[in-house]
Scaffold this motif. Sequence first.
Motif, mmCIF file in Angstrom:
data_model
loop_
_atom_site.group_PDB
_atom_site.id
_atom_site.type_symbol
_atom_site.label_atom_id
_atom_site.label_comp_id
_atom_site.label_asym_id
_atom_site.label_seq_id
_atom_site.Cartn_x
_atom_site.Cartn_y
_atom_site.Cartn_z
ATOM 1 N N ASN A 44 -3.324 1.748 2.917
ATOM 2 C CA ASN A 44 -4.088 2.617 3.815
ATOM 3 C C ASN A 44 -3.670 2.440 5.267
ATOM 4 O O ASN A 44 -3.613 3.417 6.018
ATOM 5 N N ALA A 45 -3.349 1.222 5.655
ATOM 6 C CA ALA A 45 -2.980 0.942 7.040
ATOM 7 C C ALA A 45 -1.530 1.300 7.365
ATOM 8 O O ALA A 45 -1.234 1.751 8.468
ATOM 9 N N ARG A 46 -0.632 1.127 6.397
ATOM 10 C CA ARG A 46 0.795 1.228 6.713
ATOM 11 C C ARG A 46 1.528 2.379 6.026
ATOM 12 O O ARG A 46 2.634 2.713 6.441
ATOM 13 N N CYS A 47 0.938 2.935 4.967
ATOM 14 C CA CYS A 47 1.686 3.911 4.163
ATOM 15 C C CYS A 47 1.028 5.289 4.077
ATOM 16 O O CYS A 47 1.718 6.302 3.956
ATOM 17 N N ALA A 48 -0.296 5.309 4.093
ATOM 18 C CA ALA A 48 -1.039 6.534 3.780
ATOM 19 C C ALA A 48 -0.809 7.684 4.756
ATOM 20 O O ALA A 48 -1.056 8.832 4.404
ATOM 21 N N ALA A 49 -0.320 7.398 5.941
ATOM 22 C CA ALA A 49 -0.052 8.486 6.884
ATOM 23 C C ALA A 49 1.049 9.411 6.369
ATOM 24 O O ALA A 49 1.047 10.603 6.676
ATOM 25 N N CYS A 50 1.953 8.879 5.565
ATOM 26 C CA CYS A 50 3.084 9.676 5.068
ATOM 27 C C CYS A 50 3.127 9.818 3.545
ATOM 28 O O CYS A 50 3.826 10.691 3.035
ATOM 29 N N HIS A 51 2.433 8.945 2.823
ATOM 30 C CA HIS A 51 2.516 8.917 1.359
ATOM 31 C C HIS A 51 1.128 8.945 0.737
ATOM 32 O O HIS A 51 0.166 8.511 1.350
ATOM 33 N N THR A 52 1.055 9.423 -0.509
ATOM 34 C CA THR A 52 -0.167 9.273 -1.300
ATOM 35 C C THR A 52 0.095 8.199 -2.348
ATOM 36 O O THR A 52 1.249 7.985 -2.746
ATOM 37 N N ALA A 53 -0.964 7.539 -2.766
ATOM 38 C CA ALA A 53 -0.817 6.522 -3.806
ATOM 39 C C ALA A 53 -0.288 7.159 -5.088
ATOM 40 O O ALA A 53 0.548 6.573 -5.779
ATOM 41 N N ALA A 54 -0.737 8.362 -5.386
ATOM 42 C CA ALA A 54 -0.291 9.045 -6.606
ATOM 43 C C ALA A 54 1.214 9.318 -6.575
ATOM 44 O O ALA A 54 1.890 9.225 -7.600
ATOM 45 N N SER A 55 1.752 9.635 -5.383
ATOM 46 C CA SER A 55 3.185 9.936 -5.304
ATOM 47 C C SER A 55 4.050 8.696 -5.495
ATOM 48 O O SER A 55 5.225 8.801 -5.825
ATOM 49 N N LEU A 56 3.468 7.514 -5.279
ATOM 50 C CA LEU A 56 4.224 6.268 -5.433
ATOM 51 C C LEU A 56 3.819 5.471 -6.667
ATOM 52 O O LEU A 56 4.417 4.429 -6.942
ATOM 53 N N ALA A 57 2.827 5.944 -7.389
ATOM 54 C CA ALA A 57 2.365 5.238 -8.586
ATOM 55 C C ALA A 57 3.513 5.039 -9.565
ATOM 56 O O ALA A 57 4.303 5.956 -9.810
ATOM 57 N N GLY A 58 3.638 3.824 -10.068
ATOM 58 C CA GLY A 58 4.696 3.515 -11.017
ATOM 59 C C GLY A 58 6.041 3.225 -10.370
ATOM 60 O O GLY A 58 7.008 2.943 -11.062
ATOM 61 N N ARG A 59 6.088 3.288 -9.055
ATOM 62 C CA ARG A 59 7.357 3.046 -8.358
ATOM 63 C C ARG A 59 7.299 1.751 -7.556
ATOM 64 O O ARG A 59 8.044 1.562 -6.600
ATOM 65 N N GLN A 60 6.425 0.845 -7.978
ATOM 66 C CA GLN A 60 6.221 -0.405 -7.244
ATOM 67 C C GLN A 60 7.478 -1.265 -7.177
ATOM 68 O O GLN A 60 7.640 -2.058 -6.264
ATOM 69 N N LEU A 62 10.249 -0.449 -6.234
ATOM 70 C CA LEU A 62 11.020 -0.079 -5.053
ATOM 71 C C LEU A 62 10.563 -0.812 -3.793
ATOM 72 O O LEU A 62 11.305 -0.887 -2.819
ATOM 73 N N ILE A 63 9.345 -1.338 -3.809
ATOM 74 C CA ILE A 63 8.791 -1.965 -2.610
ATOM 75 C C ILE A 63 9.584 -3.227 -2.279
ATOM 76 O O ILE A 63 9.802 -4.088 -3.127
ATOM 77 N N THR A 64 10.023 -3.298 -1.034
ATOM 78 C CA THR A 64 10.839 -4.409 -0.570
ATOM 79 C C THR A 64 10.382 -4.803 0.837
ATOM 80 O O THR A 64 9.590 -4.092 1.449
ATOM 81 N N HIS A 65 10.889 -5.897 1.329
ATOM 82 C CA HIS A 65 10.499 -6.371 2.662
ATOM 83 C C HIS A 65 10.953 -5.432 3.771
ATOM 84 O O HIS A 65 10.263 -5.267 4.770
ATOM 85 N N LEU A 87 1.064 -4.516 -2.285
ATOM 86 C CA LEU A 87 1.445 -3.132 -2.533
ATOM 87 C C LEU A 87 1.922 -2.924 -3.954
ATOM 88 O O LEU A 87 1.582 -1.920 -4.603
ATOM 89 N N LYS A 88 2.695 -3.870 -4.459
ATOM 90 C CA LYS A 88 3.160 -3.770 -5.856
ATOM 91 C C LYS A 88 1.982 -3.770 -6.821
ATOM 92 O O LYS A 88 1.941 -2.985 -7.773
ATOM 93 N N ALA A 89 1.017 -4.649 -6.578
ATOM 94 C CA ALA A 89 -0.170 -4.714 -7.456
ATOM 95 C C ALA A 89 -0.977 -3.428 -7.354
ATOM 96 O O ALA A 89 -1.427 -2.888 -8.366
ATOM 97 N N PHE A 90 -1.178 -2.928 -6.141
ATOM 98 C CA PHE A 90 -1.938 -1.698 -5.934
ATOM 99 C C PHE A 90 -1.269 -0.514 -6.625
ATOM 100 O O PHE A 90 -1.922 0.260 -7.338
ATOM 101 N N LEU A 91 0.025 -0.359 -6.421
ATOM 102 C CA LEU A 91 0.718 0.790 -7.027
ATOM 103 C C LEU A 91 0.781 0.676 -8.540
ATOM 104 O O LEU A 91 0.718 1.692 -9.244
ATOM 105 N N ALA A 92 0.887 -0.525 -9.059
ATOM 106 C CA ALA A 92 0.877 -0.711 -10.518
ATOM 107 C C ALA A 92 -0.472 -0.335 -11.118
ATOM 108 O O ALA A 92 -0.547 0.074 -12.272
ATOM 109 N N ALA A 93 -1.528 -0.452 -10.326
ATOM 110 C CA ALA A 93 -2.873 -0.169 -10.819
ATOM 111 C C ALA A 93 -3.206 1.325 -10.751
ATOM 112 O O ALA A 93 -4.258 1.748 -11.245
ATOM 113 N N GLN A 94 -2.331 2.118 -10.180
ATOM 114 C CA GLN A 94 -2.605 3.561 -10.028
ATOM 115 C C GLN A 94 -2.350 4.309 -11.305
ATOM 116 O O GLN A 94 -1.545 4.003 -12.083
#
Length: 94
Positions: A44-60, A62-65, A87-94
Motif C-alpha cells: 500500500n505504501a510503495r506499490c499501490a500507486a502504480c499497481h494492483t495486488a490482483a495484477s501482481l498476484a502469483g508473480r511474487q 519477481l520481487i527483488t531488492h 511483499l512475497k507473502a502478501f502477493l502469494a496470499a492473493q
Amino acid sequence: MSRSLRRGSVGWVMAAGVAGLAGCNGTAGVTTDPAVAAGEATFNARCAACHTAASLAGRQSLITHDLGTLSATMNGITLSDEEVAGLKAFLAAQ
C-alpha cells in the motif's frame, strides 16, 4: 409501520450486516499472518500507486531488492529484506 415491526426489521438488518462481515473463517479479509500484513502495508505504501495486488498476484517470485532490474520505470526503488519477504507473502496470499 408498527414499533415491533420496525424493531424486527432493525434486527434483521443488523444480523445481515454481521453475517456479511464474517467470512468463512470469521475474519473477513483480516490476515493473522504477520508477514502478509507487513507485505500488505509495504504494498500500500510503495506499490499501490502504480499497481494492483490482483495484477501482481502469483508473480511474487519477481520481487527483488532492486526493482529497477525489472523495469526502467522503477529505477531507484529498492526494498529491504523484510520488505521483499513481506511483499512475497502478501502477493502469494492473493
